[in-house]
Design a protein around this motif. Sequence first.
Motif, PDB file in Angstrom:
ATOM      1  N   ALA B 111     -52.841  61.359  19.133  1.00 35.21           N
ATOM      2  CA  ALA B 111     -52.972  62.064  17.586  1.00 35.21           C
ATOM      3  C   ALA B 111     -53.109  61.104  16.549  1.00 35.21           C
ATOM      4  CB  ALA B 111     -51.807  63.091  17.544  1.00 35.21           C
ATOM      5  N   ILE B 112     -52.312  60.092  16.293  1.00 37.50           N
ATOM      6  CA  ILE B 112     -52.349  59.084  15.204  1.00 37.50           C
ATOM      7  C   ILE B 112     -53.857  58.243  15.626  1.00 37.50           C
ATOM      8  CG2 ILE B 112     -51.462  57.213  14.155  1.00 37.50           C
ATOM      9  CD1 ILE B 112     -48.626  58.372  15.083  1.00 37.50           C
ATOM     10  N   PRO B 117     -57.843  57.599  11.519  1.00 36.47           N
ATOM     11  CA  PRO B 117     -59.198  57.243  11.182  1.00 36.47           C
ATOM     12  C   PRO B 117     -60.276  58.251  11.027  1.00 36.47           C
ATOM     13  CG  PRO B 117     -58.477  56.515  13.293  1.00 36.47           C
ATOM     14  CD  PRO B 117     -57.536  57.120  12.867  1.00 36.47           C
ATOM     15  N   PHE B 118     -60.397  59.256  11.821  1.00 35.08           N
ATOM     16  CA  PHE B 118     -61.272  60.288  11.509  1.00 35.08           C
ATOM     17  C   PHE B 118     -61.020  61.167  10.305  1.00 35.08           C
ATOM     18  CE2 PHE B 118     -62.311  61.164  16.343  1.00 35.08           C
ATOM     19  CZ  PHE B 118     -63.055  60.078  16.147  1.00 35.08           C
ATOM     20  N   MET B 199     -55.673  64.592  10.911  1.00 37.16           N
ATOM     21  CA  MET B 199     -56.773  64.432  10.360  1.00 37.16           C
ATOM     22  C   MET B 199     -57.117  65.366   8.968  1.00 37.16           C
ATOM     23  SD  MET B 199     -60.499  65.220  11.698  1.00 37.16           S
ATOM     24  CE  MET B 199     -61.477  65.676  10.270  1.00 37.16           C
ATOM     25  N   ARG B 200     -56.674  66.606   9.175  1.00 36.52           N
ATOM     26  CA  ARG B 200     -56.768  67.439   7.943  1.00 36.52           C
ATOM     27  C   ARG B 200     -56.017  66.818   6.905  1.00 36.52           C
ATOM     28  NH1 ARG B 200     -58.417  72.804   8.957  1.00 36.52           N
ATOM     29  NH2 ARG B 200     -56.585  73.652   7.842  1.00 36.52           N
ATOM     30  N   ILE B 201     -54.717  66.607   6.970  1.00 33.78           N
ATOM     31  CA  ILE B 201     -53.710  66.082   5.894  1.00 33.78           C
ATOM     32  C   ILE B 201     -54.299  64.678   5.482  1.00 33.78           C
ATOM     33  CG2 ILE B 201     -52.098  64.983   7.247  1.00 33.78           C
ATOM     34  CD1 ILE B 201     -50.857  67.186   4.612  1.00 33.78           C
ATOM     35  N   VAL B 229     -60.825  51.342   0.921  1.00 34.56           N
ATOM     36  CA  VAL B 229     -60.604  52.561   1.521  1.00 34.56           C
ATOM     37  C   VAL B 229     -59.302  52.251   2.221  1.00 34.56           C
ATOM     38  CG1 VAL B 229     -61.308  54.101   3.416  1.00 34.56           C
ATOM     39  CG2 VAL B 229     -62.979  53.311   1.445  1.00 34.56           C
ATOM     40  N   TRP B 230     -59.605  51.461   3.237  1.00 37.11           N
ATOM     41  CA  TRP B 230     -58.414  51.209   4.456  1.00 37.11           C
ATOM     42  C   TRP B 230     -57.081  50.463   3.883  1.00 37.11           C
ATOM     43  CZ3 TRP B 230     -59.062  54.018   8.797  1.00 37.11           C
ATOM     44  CH2 TRP B 230     -60.342  54.203   8.914  1.00 37.11           C
TER      45      TRP B 230
END
Lengths: 298, 317
Positions: B111-112, B117-118, B199-201, B229-230
């Motif tokens: 899940a992580i 990343p997505f 991903m949504r959060i 970004v990262w």
Amino acid sequence: MATIPSIDLAIPEALPRRRGRSSGAWRFVRRNPLGAIGGLLVLLMIVAAIFADAFATHNPVRTSSRVLVAPGSEFWLGTDNLGRDLYSRVVHGARISLAVGLASTLLGALVGGLIGLVSGYAGGTTDLVTQRLMDIMQALPILVLALVLAAALGPSLTNTVIAISVVIAPRAARVVRASVLAIREFVYVESARALGVSHARVAWRHILPNTFGPFIVLVTAQLGGAILAEAALSFLGLGVPEPYPSWGRMLSIAAAEYAEKAPWLVIYPGLAISLAVFGTNLLGDALRDTLDPRLRGS
Amino acid sequence: MRTYICKRLLIAGVTLLGMSLLLFVLMRLAPGNITDIIFESAGYVDEADRHKLEAELGIDRPLIVQYGRWLGDFVRGELGKSYRYDLPAWQVIKPRLPVTLELAVLAMGFAIALGVPFGVISAVQRGHAIDYALRVVSLAGLSMPSFWLAMIVILLLVRSMGWIPSMTYVSPFDNLWANLAQFLLPALAVGYRSSALIMRITRSTMLEVLREDYIRTAWAKGQRGRTVVWRHALKNASLPVVTLIGIEFAFLIGGLVVTETVFNLPGVARYLVDAIQFRDYPIVQNLAMLIAVVVVFANLTVDLLYTWLDPRIKFGA
């Protein structure tokens, strides 16, 4: 990711867009193509649920000797292990899923919403105690609590609705309370009080209507979850009992023995669940963007 | 800091106490008490025997005494006896714990690894085709029942390769590869859903953070896009993500309930379903309580992690 990604640093639109001649519904479709698809799927489900008898080609509960017939011209989606037409069962399943989903979501959201309204408006000890109670209700994963409730109440249509609504209520209470807390501080609430309007009336007439947006968002968001919960409970044999054609239970029969011989028994009911929930999720997202501008674009 | 931790512990204690009361009452509401069920299988009911058994189990005592005794036993780690297996419950649960734990950890890992990343890519590419595609994929993950996804995957494997993952549990200490092969699919089926939430959060918090001034400053300084970004953005977007991961980890158990059943894995979650179906109520009560303890402590850990991740958070509130 070698290239520099483009980032939306534009200043948010400060000026309200000029309203064109297009109606509100059309604007919604144009701005939220995904939401429109969701709305269409939900509409399809509602139509299937209401007119299930007209759409069904066979009696969904009558068994026949023609068991495990592959999908074809007579049985569009094949038949199950008792010779029942799967297409008709899936169509009628929409009725069960939607009825249980809507009833439990509305019941849970209304009860939870009222709790949230009282809790948020009263504040103080009432609020503290209510919040701790809601914490307790949320100390178990949704499905585990629903399972235990369903087990305690016994499997029936009504009990499935109760079990799922109990799980939804604390979430609704949270959402409504949060917006009540914000609205309570507005000047117009204070002025209503200053005019001598009673607490009950302020809460009911001046605060409650303003929680409508988050409430609708919550209901659509929870509807998908409720449909999934019903499917899972029925899959485990603790939800909607026979003879109601429930998508979840159709899958449990299929999983047991016939998955390899009759894959359509696995594919179609699950596809129906997924599309129904997908539709409510898409619609819910779009409604959230429209009704809750603070969250727009997130 | 200490008062904060004490307060949080107190709240956790109150929550669990309330949960225990709720579970106790629910199990008393359940149709038929345990003696009915035991005698049901025997086919006859001897009233004297029944009273003897009731006395032995302590269920002829006042409810408050029963509750107190159960709570005391639970705190001491006495999980009662399984009527179905005629064994102490702990002996039945213990070998099942590693199964559920392995599944939960693998699922969370997926899940992580997929969700974060997505979510970042989706936020950075906001409004582009890839953003739409990823959002649809994640919504689909939230829409498919994990047990159905599991069934479809098994079906596809059987159809295309004639391969079925072993339906009898293989311990990782006996055969690590067989074990992993067995756990991979259920973990993916469960993890997909959690990855969609993550991903949504991630996407929504990243969108917020990317609008901040310091990100603009980082760009203006000529930092590389990847670094901005990262490193700069994701670091500050990680707080809600960590919360969600903590909450999801506990709630993963809910997803495991059905997935363990579909994949025939002898885990704790499946045992709960079995116990409910066989009306082994003492086990249901204890297992549900055990799950509540795990959930509450996961939430507590997240709250405490907060203060470590974001020193700006004050302990007072």
